[in-house]
Scaffold this active site. Sequence first.
Site: not given
Length: 287
Positions: A12, A59, A193, A240
């Site tokens: 995403h 976030h 990431h 995530e």
Amino acid sequence: MAELIGGCGTSHVPSIGIALDRGLQDTPDWKPFFDGYIPAKEWIAEQKPDIAVVIFNDHGNAFFLDRVPTLALGVAEDYQIIDEGWGKRDIPPFKGAADFSWHLADAMVEGHFDPLICREIELDHGIQVPMELFFGRPEAWPVKIVPIFVNTVQYPIPTPQRMWELGQLLRRAIESWPGDERIVVFGTGGLTHQLQGARAGFMNRDADKAWLAEIGPNPEKYRDWTREQFVETFGSEGAELIMWLVMRGAMDADVRTVMSHYYAPASMTGAGMVVLENEVHATEEAA
Ligand code: DHB
Ligand code: FE
């Protein structure tokens, strides 16, 4: 009983949405990434789901670090697009499947998950981008949504095992819902990431490819990992990926990987997608 038509996992990354806003899909940097989603768009257009249950994380946009629920559930009729600082994006607001959301809220409490219940909340790239990747940029979204928020931002994040159990509960809630809607479940986030700290920029392409290959046939491997293993392997934000385990836990033991796609780097991440169908569903559709 509603029908679970499939499970999708997808990155995403916010710059995907910005690339769409700027019309960059066919530039050399982005074309290989977006082209990989063409079969996913075709798949979902054929499947015609009525409801998308989307597991994602906020976030620091709707919830800041002063109050972060471990789990939250949207029960609204409508969800607005949040402004993350670049201005309001020109994509339609989402319609909520409020009745099914309330049913899921009750099932979660009955099953001792106790989410924060959100009657009104705005949604960030964690949900916007997956919807754009699978449904494009329609005038109005062709599905209603049920947003499930998972804290993957501020430690302690929930365990992979807990995510799997939430997926199992979601499946029971789908099967105990008297409506006849076709439901698709999205697990979002990842792949590797790390946006901060000593390992900022960390990527692990081999781990990403193994994840995409194994999340269908061999998910127990990841379900049984610790949170630390997720962070070490995929990076602090790559953790995530635990949210894909909710999607996978909602599916049957035996699934077919209909398609998968990998492209790296997108922004600072490995970007990936997978579409899974329960074997039984795949066989019935073919008959
Ligand atoms: C970025 C942000 C995300 O939320 C994510 O999942 C991946 C990448 C980014 O800012 O690059
Ligand atoms: Fe994210």
